[in-house]
Design a protein around this motif. Structure first.
Motif, PDB file in Angstrom:
ATOM      1  N   CYS A   2      40.467   8.533  23.071  1.00 19.07           N
ATOM      2  CA  CYS A   2      39.669   9.721  23.383  1.00 19.07           C
ATOM      3  C   CYS A   2      39.133   9.658  24.811  1.00 19.07           C
ATOM      4  O   CYS A   2      39.125  10.670  25.532  1.00 19.07           O
ATOM      5  CB  CYS A   2      38.522   9.865  22.392  1.00 19.07           C
ATOM      6  N   THR A   3      38.703   8.482  25.240  1.00 19.97           N
ATOM      7  CA  THR A   3      38.253   8.316  26.625  1.00 19.97           C
ATOM      8  C   THR A   3      39.381   8.602  27.594  1.00 19.97           C
ATOM      9  O   THR A   3      39.193   9.266  28.626  1.00 19.97           O
ATOM     10  CB  THR A   3      37.718   6.894  26.843  1.00 19.97           C
ATOM     11  N   ALA A   4      40.572   8.118  27.273  1.00 26.07           N
ATOM     12  CA  ALA A   4      41.734   8.374  28.127  1.00 26.07           C
ATOM     13  C   ALA A   4      41.990   9.870  28.270  1.00 26.07           C
ATOM     14  O   ALA A   4      42.365  10.352  29.351  1.00 26.07           O
ATOM     15  CB  ALA A   4      42.965   7.672  27.555  1.00 26.07           C
ATOM     16  N   ALA A   5      41.778  10.623  27.190  1.00 23.89           N
ATOM     17  CA  ALA A   5      42.015  12.067  27.226  1.00 23.89           C
ATOM     18  C   ALA A   5      41.117  12.758  28.241  1.00 23.89           C
ATOM     19  O   ALA A   5      41.533  13.724  28.900  1.00 23.89           O
ATOM     20  CB  ALA A   5      41.802  12.653  25.837  1.00 23.89           C
ATOM     21  N   PHE A   6      39.887  12.287  28.369  1.00 27.63           N
ATOM     22  CA  PHE A   6      38.954  12.900  29.314  1.00 27.63           C
ATOM     23  C   PHE A   6      39.040  12.278  30.705  1.00 27.63           C
ATOM     24  O   PHE A   6      38.481  12.830  31.659  1.00 27.63           O
ATOM     25  CB  PHE A   6      37.524  12.781  28.783  1.00 27.63           C
ATOM     26  N   THR A   7      39.733  11.141  30.821  1.00 28.65           N
ATOM     27  CA  THR A   7      39.854  10.463  32.117  1.00 28.65           C
ATOM     28  C   THR A   7      41.001  11.022  32.945  1.00 28.65           C
ATOM     29  O   THR A   7      40.876  11.228  34.153  1.00 28.65           O
ATOM     30  CB  THR A   7      40.070   8.949  31.904  1.00 28.65           C
ATOM     31  N   VAL A   8      42.134  11.247  32.311  1.00 27.12           N
ATOM     32  CA  VAL A   8      43.327  11.671  33.043  1.00 27.12           C
ATOM     33  C   VAL A   8      43.132  13.072  33.616  1.00 27.12           C
ATOM     34  O   VAL A   8      42.402  13.890  33.058  1.00 27.12           O
ATOM     35  CB  VAL A   8      44.558  11.612  32.105  1.00 27.12           C
ATOM     36  N   ARG A   9      43.765  13.331  34.736  1.00 33.79           N
ATOM     37  CA  ARG A   9      43.634  14.649  35.359  1.00 33.79           C
ATOM     38  C   ARG A   9      44.339  15.722  34.521  1.00 33.79           C
ATOM     39  O   ARG A   9      45.193  15.420  33.684  1.00 33.79           O
ATOM     40  CB  ARG A   9      44.232  14.653  36.769  1.00 33.79           C
TER      41      ARG A   9
ATOM     42  N   ARG B 218      36.541  14.569  43.787  1.00 34.59           N
ATOM     43  CA  ARG B 218      37.286  15.814  43.715  1.00 34.59           C
ATOM     44  C   ARG B 218      38.275  15.783  42.556  1.00 34.59           C
ATOM     45  O   ARG B 218      38.834  14.750  42.228  1.00 34.59           O
ATOM     46  CB  ARG B 218      38.001  16.071  45.045  1.00 34.59           C
ATOM     47  N   GLU B 219      38.502  16.971  41.973  1.00 38.30           N
ATOM     48  CA  GLU B 219      39.319  17.064  40.770  1.00 38.30           C
ATOM     49  C   GLU B 219      40.714  16.482  40.977  1.00 38.30           C
ATOM     50  O   GLU B 219      41.235  15.778  40.111  1.00 38.30           O
ATOM     51  CB  GLU B 219      39.423  18.531  40.326  1.00 38.30           C
ATOM     52  N   TYR B 220      41.321  16.758  42.125  1.00 38.57           N
ATOM     53  CA  TYR B 220      42.690  16.295  42.333  1.00 38.57           C
ATOM     54  C   TYR B 220      42.785  14.785  42.529  1.00 38.57           C
ATOM     55  O   TYR B 220      43.881  14.220  42.513  1.00 38.57           O
ATOM     56  CB  TYR B 220      43.332  17.032  43.517  1.00 38.57           C
ATOM     57  N   GLU B 221      41.632  14.128  42.721  1.00 35.53           N
ATOM     58  CA  GLU B 221      41.648  12.677  42.883  1.00 35.53           C
ATOM     59  C   GLU B 221      41.646  11.936  41.541  1.00 35.53           C
ATOM     60  O   GLU B 221      41.851  10.721  41.497  1.00 35.53           O
ATOM     61  CB  GLU B 221      40.426  12.228  43.704  1.00 35.53           C
TER      62      GLU B 221
ATOM     63  N   LEU C  71      54.611   6.019  43.357  1.00 39.52           N
ATOM     64  CA  LEU C  71      54.106   5.258  44.493  1.00 39.52           C
ATOM     65  C   LEU C  71      52.899   5.972  45.105  1.00 39.52           C
ATOM     66  O   LEU C  71      52.964   7.156  45.420  1.00 39.52           O
ATOM     67  CB  LEU C  71      55.214   5.110  45.540  1.00 39.52           C
ATOM     68  N   GLY C  72      51.777   5.239  45.220  1.00 37.35           N
ATOM     69  CA  GLY C  72      50.594   5.803  45.842  1.00 37.35           C
ATOM     70  C   GLY C  72      49.788   6.744  44.979  1.00 37.35           C
ATOM     71  O   GLY C  72      48.857   7.394  45.467  1.00 37.35           O
ATOM     72  N   ARG C  73      50.108   6.819  43.679  1.00 38.49           N
ATOM     73  CA  ARG C  73      49.333   7.638  42.755  1.00 38.49           C
ATOM     74  C   ARG C  73      48.531   6.736  41.833  1.00 38.49           C
ATOM     75  O   ARG C  73      49.025   5.719  41.347  1.00 38.49           O
ATOM     76  CB  ARG C  73      50.259   8.519  41.913  1.00 38.49           C
ATOM     77  N   GLY C  74      47.287   7.115  41.558  1.00 30.81           N
ATOM     78  CA  GLY C  74      46.387   6.258  40.792  1.00 30.81           C
ATOM     79  C   GLY C  74      46.727   6.202  39.322  1.00 30.81           C
ATOM     80  O   GLY C  74      47.397   7.084  38.772  1.00 30.81           O
ATOM     81  N   ALA C  75      46.266   5.136  38.689  1.00 31.54           N
ATOM     82  CA  ALA C  75      46.470   4.964  37.254  1.00 31.54           C
ATOM     83  C   ALA C  75      45.327   4.146  36.682  1.00 31.54           C
ATOM     84  O   ALA C  75      44.707   3.326  37.370  1.00 31.54           O
ATOM     85  CB  ALA C  75      47.803   4.277  36.967  1.00 31.54           C
ATOM     86  N   VAL C  76      45.060   4.371  35.396  1.00 33.48           N
ATOM     87  CA  VAL C  76      44.060   3.611  34.649  1.00 33.48           C
ATOM     88  C   VAL C  76      44.776   2.841  33.547  1.00 33.48           C
ATOM     89  O   VAL C  76      45.654   3.382  32.874  1.00 33.48           O
ATOM     90  CB  VAL C  76      42.987   4.538  34.035  1.00 33.48           C
ATOM     91  N   VAL C  77      44.392   1.593  33.382  1.00 36.77           N
ATOM     92  CA  VAL C  77      44.872   0.772  32.278  1.00 36.77           C
ATOM     93  C   VAL C  77      43.685   0.518  31.361  1.00 36.77           C
ATOM     94  O   VAL C  77      42.680  -0.062  31.783  1.00 36.77           O
ATOM     95  CB  VAL C  77      45.467  -0.564  32.760  1.00 36.77           C
ATOM     96  N   CYS C  78      43.766   0.952  30.117  1.00 35.44           N
ATOM     97  CA  CYS C  78      42.691   0.755  29.150  1.00 35.44           C
ATOM     98  C   CYS C  78      42.978  -0.512  28.351  1.00 35.44           C
ATOM     99  O   CYS C  78      43.956  -0.582  27.611  1.00 35.44           O
ATOM    100  CB  CYS C  78      42.586   1.941  28.201  1.00 35.44           C
ATOM    101  N   GLY C  79      42.128  -1.509  28.503  1.00 39.43           N
ATOM    102  CA  GLY C  79      42.271  -2.747  27.767  1.00 39.43           C
ATOM    103  C   GLY C  79      42.796  -3.874  28.637  1.00 39.43           C
ATOM    104  O   GLY C  79      43.877  -3.758  29.223  1.00 39.43           O
ATOM    105  N   ALA C  80      42.048  -4.976  28.719  1.00 34.71           N
ATOM    106  CA  ALA C  80      42.435  -6.119  29.550  1.00 34.71           C
ATOM    107  C   ALA C  80      42.904  -7.287  28.697  1.00 34.71           C
ATOM    108  O   ALA C  80      42.682  -8.453  29.038  1.00 34.71           O
ATOM    109  CB  ALA C  80      41.273  -6.546  30.452  1.00 34.71           C
ATOM    110  N   GLY C  81      43.555  -6.974  27.556  1.00 36.39           N
ATOM    111  CA  GLY C  81      44.241  -8.006  26.804  1.00 36.39           C
ATOM    112  C   GLY C  81      45.580  -8.309  27.465  1.00 36.39           C
ATOM    113  O   GLY C  81      45.876  -7.808  28.553  1.00 36.39           O
TER     114      GLY C  81
ATOM    115  N   ARG D  81      36.357   8.172  36.328  1.00 42.13           N
ATOM    116  CA  ARG D  81      36.897   9.128  37.302  1.00 42.13           C
ATOM    117  C   ARG D  81      36.234   8.978  38.665  1.00 42.13           C
ATOM    118  O   ARG D  81      36.889   9.132  39.708  1.00 42.13           O
ATOM    119  CB  ARG D  81      36.710  10.561  36.794  1.00 42.13           C
ATOM    120  N   ARG D  82      34.932   8.695  38.661  1.00 39.63           N
ATOM    121  CA  ARG D  82      34.216   8.580  39.943  1.00 39.63           C
ATOM    122  C   ARG D  82      34.733   7.416  40.782  1.00 39.63           C
ATOM    123  O   ARG D  82      34.544   7.400  42.005  1.00 39.63           O
ATOM    124  CB  ARG D  82      32.713   8.447  39.688  1.00 39.63           C
TER     125      ARG D  82
END
Length: 398
Positions: A296-303, A277-280, A204-214, A271-272
């Motif tokens: 590979c993009t996900a690997a560099f995106t996640v904290r 900030r790194e923790y964001e 709850l309240g922590r960010g996430a990225v979803v790769c792919g809008a299928g 990430r921007r």
């Protein structure tokens, strides 16, 4: 254990003439499609004959047609496609007591139990099945994966245990009345997402990225929002799908991936969106494409110390995975294989209003035009999200 109607079983399983024809969409070993009449099988002990009312087209159906394989799963002969399905019970085999066929619609208006199809039938005997991880069973018989015929047909025999599987005695095996056949067919891709979210452990309240809008990515986006993850960013190369995502989950952010850019450059821009900030940086990435560049993009995106869950399917091998980056940052790279024990939770989400996935269905074709529907679904440029094949013919118990 009940089996699906495999080609190997066709010489021993009984057939009969149903009151309606049984058109089926089949893929061949030569990478062709054909819409042909299929035999109607009698349900054996612990099995049920289902009138399939809705089947969703999945990317795997397209893969089996275009490429003839997904990993080690190969098309070596004619096979009926389809595994995202819901329908009506029309005939029960010996020993089936918790599912009931209805009476002839033309006489009473009553129909049989409405059910959602869990398409995988595990062996039930191996150490993984006994441990509850039946999705990893090596001997699973999965509908629509050669040689096990799928749900893109009118009549389908399936073990009663795997028709909206009952987990405990208080949970009805029937599809609730407020869940449509279309939503019932969406339970399978929802189950894929639920398996991914279970492993990802969103907070709850922590960010996430979803790769792919299928379809899988969009369901993951909606489920992540329902779980309380925030902020949410979804990525894709197709602007129309990102626009759809903004309408589907209004509070999400979108990012259009430029294929000409490298994974590190794309990741820095994603990430921007979360802050400087790194923790964001996002602690979780749900990778729903299976594409090498996206992983590979996900690997560099996640904290650092974060988690990537690969939900999508892709090539058999990946050559450019940034191994040392993952290692030095202690990033957990996890995978899923289908699902287990997800149907009750999925039905609760839909019947209880936690998720509304009906808007994902962009195109509907009658069963007799199933081939046309699969061709449309195979071309992302045509703007489809989820294509459903429906059979509106009346259900007759016999």
């Amino acid at each position: 254990m009940g089996s699906l109607e495999a080609a190997a079983d066709s010489t021993t399983r009984g057939t009969f003439k149903a009151p309606l024809p049984n058109p089926s969409l089949q893929v061949t070993a030569e990478h062709t499609l054909k819409l042909v009449e299929a035999p109607v099988y009698l349900p054996g002990p612990a099995e049920v004959l289902v009138h399939i009312k809705t089947t969703g087209i999945c990317g795997s159906d397209v893969h089996f047609w275009k490429r003839g394989r997904i990993g080690s799963l190969t098309v070596e002969g004619d096979c009926i496609l389809g595994h995202e399905a819901a329908g009506v019970v029309v005939k029960c085999g010996e020993g089936v007591t918790d599912l009931k066929p209805g009476e002839n619609l033309t006489q009473t208006g009553a129909i049989g139990d409405r059910v959602a199809v869990e398409p995988g039938v595990p062996c039930g005997k191996c150490f993984l099945c006994l441990d509850g991880r039946y999705n990893l069973c090596k001997d699973v018989q999965f509908a629509g994966v050669y040689p096990y015929d799928g749900t893109l047909q009118r009549y389908k025999v399936h073990p009663a245990t795997w028709l909206h599987k009952r987990i405990n005695p208080t949970f009805s095996p029937r599809l609730p009345d407020n869940v449509s056949f279309a939503e019932g067919a969406l339970l399978e891709p929802l189950s894929v997402v639920l398996q991914g979210l279970r492993i990802a452990q969103l907070n709850l309240g922590r960010g996430a990225v979803v790769c792919g809008a299928g379809p899988i990515g969009l369901i993951a986006l909606a489920a992540a929002r329902a779980s309380g993850a925030h902020p949410l960013v979804i990525t894709d190369v197709e602007p129309k799908r990102l626009e759809f995502a903004r309408q589907f989950v209004s509070s999400c952010l979108t990012y259009r991936v430029d294929p000409a850019q490298g994974p590190e450059e794309v990741a820095a821009e994603i990430r921007r969106l979360f802050g400087t900030r790194e923790y964001e940086a996002p602690p979780t990435v749900l990778e729903c494409t299976g594409a090498e560049s996206s992983i590979c993009t996900a690997a560099f995106t996640v904290r650092r110390g974060g988690t990537i869950v690969v939900i999508g399917t892709g090539k058999p091998t990946i050559n450019n995975l940034p191994f040392m980056h993952l290692s030095l940052a202690e990033i957990e790279l996890k995978f899923i294989n289908r699902y287990n024990d997800t149907w009750p939770a999925g039905i609760a989400c839909l019947s209880g209003g936690l998720l509304d996935l009906k808007g994902l269905v962009s195109h509907v074709f009658p069963l007799e035009r199933a081939l046309e529907g699969l061709v449309l679904a195979s071309d992302p440029g045509q703007g489809s999200i989820k294509v459903h094949i429906v059979d509106d013919r009346e259900t007759i118990t016999f």
